[in-house]
Design a protein around this motif. Structure first.
Motif, PDB file in Angstrom:
ATOM      1  N   PRO A 282       0.829  -1.211   0.000  1.00 17.07           N
ATOM      2  CA  PRO A 282       0.000   0.000   0.000  1.00 17.07           C
ATOM      3  C   PRO A 282       0.865   1.265   0.000  1.00 17.07           C
ATOM      4  N   PRO A 283       0.403   2.346  -0.643  1.00 18.78           N
ATOM      5  CA  PRO A 283       1.188   3.590  -0.730  1.00 18.78           C
ATOM      6  C   PRO A 283       1.611   4.134   0.628  1.00 18.78           C
ATOM      7  N   GLU A 284       0.743   4.004   1.644  1.00 20.37           N
ATOM      8  CA  GLU A 284       1.079   4.554   2.969  1.00 20.37           C
ATOM      9  C   GLU A 284       2.200   3.787   3.656  1.00 20.37           C
ATOM     10  N   ASP A 285       2.499   2.574   3.181  1.00 19.50           N
ATOM     11  CA  ASP A 285       3.560   1.762   3.793  1.00 19.50           C
ATOM     12  C   ASP A 285       4.895   1.866   3.059  1.00 19.50           C
ATOM     13  N   LEU A 286       4.873   2.379   1.823  1.00 12.79           N
ATOM     14  CA  LEU A 286       6.083   2.376   0.991  1.00 12.79           C
ATOM     15  C   LEU A 286       7.247   3.125   1.640  1.00 12.79           C
ATOM     16  N   LYS A 287       6.943   4.270   2.284  1.00 17.15           N
ATOM     17  CA  LYS A 287       8.011   5.090   2.863  1.00 17.15           C
ATOM     18  C   LYS A 287       8.578   4.492   4.147  1.00 17.15           C
ATOM     19  N   SER A 326      15.362   1.583  -4.310  1.00  8.91           N
ATOM     20  CA  SER A 326      14.100   2.232  -4.682  1.00  8.91           C
ATOM     21  C   SER A 326      13.044   1.156  -4.874  1.00  8.91           C
ATOM     22  N   SER A 328       8.821   0.503  -6.253  1.00 11.40           N
ATOM     23  CA  SER A 328       7.519   0.919  -6.777  1.00 11.40           C
ATOM     24  C   SER A 328       6.585  -0.277  -6.655  1.00 11.40           C
ATOM     25  N   SER A 329       5.337  -0.017  -6.316  1.00 12.76           N
ATOM     26  CA  SER A 329       4.427  -1.132  -6.053  1.00 12.76           C
ATOM     27  C   SER A 329       2.988  -0.748  -6.351  1.00 12.76           C
ATOM     28  N   THR A 330       2.223  -1.736  -6.786  1.00 15.51           N
ATOM     29  CA  THR A 330       0.791  -1.583  -7.002  1.00 15.51           C
ATOM     30  C   THR A 330       0.078  -2.699  -6.256  1.00 15.51           C
ATOM     31  N   VAL A 331      -0.849  -2.327  -5.382  1.00 18.00           N
ATOM     32  CA  VAL A 331      -1.558  -3.330  -4.578  1.00 18.00           C
ATOM     33  C   VAL A 331      -2.292  -4.305  -5.496  1.00 18.00           C
ATOM     34  N   SER A 335       5.426  -5.784  -6.833  1.00 23.27           N
ATOM     35  CA  SER A 335       6.395  -4.740  -6.486  1.00 23.27           C
ATOM     36  C   SER A 335       7.666  -4.907  -7.299  1.00 23.27           C
TER      37      SER A 335
END
Length: 351
Positions: A282-287, A326, A328-331, A335
């Motif tokens: 999920p985007p909120e977990d990427l960082k 680096s 990049s991922s899409t649920v 990834s």
């Protein structure tokens, strides 16, 4: 009354108008009406000008400075703006700017301390959980044996093996913590040598082949067989980076999934891409995935193993190679983890 802007303006206006009238009264042509009009004009002009100047250029600025000092005293710095007003006169503007800068610096220090405190709380909670799991498991097996199960040879061997496995997990966790701490403090030194990145990746895939076959995961390696991929770095640590990333691509993939590893040479670098078609992040977990013990799975499900420190170690190893990881991922689609290393040119006469 005389300490306010209006009181001071009134006194100064009276003094100025009195001086004007006194000066005009020395002239022979001056009449009573002329002196009265001159006094009224001088008083009104002086009062308005002085009142405006004091109110908007001095008292207001002093009030803002006092307000800033009050906020600093109360440690309420959250609403302090970094932009100073241009309308204030020079000396007070400089004072206001200095105080404002001090307040902002203090607020940043407070924010940093709060973040560090939050990080410490999370770290203590995480490490307590990670240590508790293998310790409690080992305790359970050993106490069961001490309570009489040791007399049953079959149970004894099974429980001893499980206790040993839990202790092995504990040892791996402690070693990973030590490694990460030593990397962050600069104790661990890197041993840079030239090595072939293609050969290294083939060794990692061979090591993980058995784990991949158990879940029917297909690993595809995109590389030009006739090409050299010579790079310079700490081979053992880069091996660990690739091992961790490929293992994660398998671990968080679905049964029968695919892991694609590609090796490309650019102008002066070698780029490694490790792609999976698993559950994604999920985007909120990427960082946050490179933080210690941070897991996308909030349940902390550990059936697949791992200490939760792998990606943090990967990050520090690559930083030691002047590189970075680096992602990049899409649920629901997967990834891609990528990193680059310097390309060592091969002399054609040596091939």
């Amino acid at each position: 009354m005389f300490t306010t802007s209006r009181g001071i303006s009134l006194i100064l206006a009276l003094a100025i108008s009195a001086l004007v009238v006194a000066f005009l009264s020395l002239m022979n042509e001056s009449t009573y009406l002329l002196l009265l009009v001159a006094w009224g004009v001088a008083f009104s002009s002086a009062y308005l000008l002085i009142s405006f100047t004091l109110e908007f250029f001095i008292f207001k600025e002093i009030g803002d400075i006092y307000s800033l000092l009050e906020k600093i005293q109360r440690k309420d710095l959250s609403e302090i703006s970094e932009k100073g007003r241009i309308s204030s006169i020079s000396p007070l503007r400089k004072i206001n700017k200095v105080i404002n800068s001090y307040a902002i610096a203090r607020q940043k220090e407070i924010d940093t301390l709060q973040k560090n405190a939050e990080f410490r709380r999370e770290f203590i909670a995480d490490i307590s959980h990670e240590l508790k799991t293998p310790i409690f498991a080992t305790q359970g097996y050993i106490h069961t044996l001490l309570d009489g199960a040791i007399d049953d040879k079959q149970v004894r061997m099974r429980f001893l093996k499980r206790a040993a496995k839990s202790l092995d997990s504990l040892d791996i966790l402690v070693q990973d913590l030590l490694t990460l701490n030593q990397m962050e403090s600069g104790v661990i030194k890197f041993n840079f040598t030239d090595f072939d990145m293609k050969v290294l990746l083939e060794e990692v895939m061979e090591e993980l082949e058995h784990k991949a076959s158990k879940r029917d995961i297909h690993i595809e390696f995109e590389v030009e067989s006739t090409k050299h991929y010579l790079t310079n770095g700490d081979r053992q640590k880069i091996y660990r980076v690739c091992q961790n990333l490929i293992f994660n691509a398998m671990k968080y993939n679905h049964t029968g999934g695919e892991v694609n590893i590609s090796l490309k040479t650019l102008k002066n670098t070698i780029k490694v891409d490790i792609k999976d078609d698993g559950q994604g992040i999920p985007p909120e977990d990427l960082k946050r995935i490179f933080e210690r013990f941070y897991r996308v799975e909030k349940s902390r499900n550990k059936k697949e193993g791992g200490t939760g420190l792998g990606l943090a170690i990967v990050k520090h190893i690559l930083e030691g190679h002047k590189s970075k990881i680096s992602v990049s991922s899409t649920v629901g689609k997967g990834s891609i983890f990528s990193f680059s290393l310097p390309l060592v040119k091969v002399d054609p006469t040596e091939e």
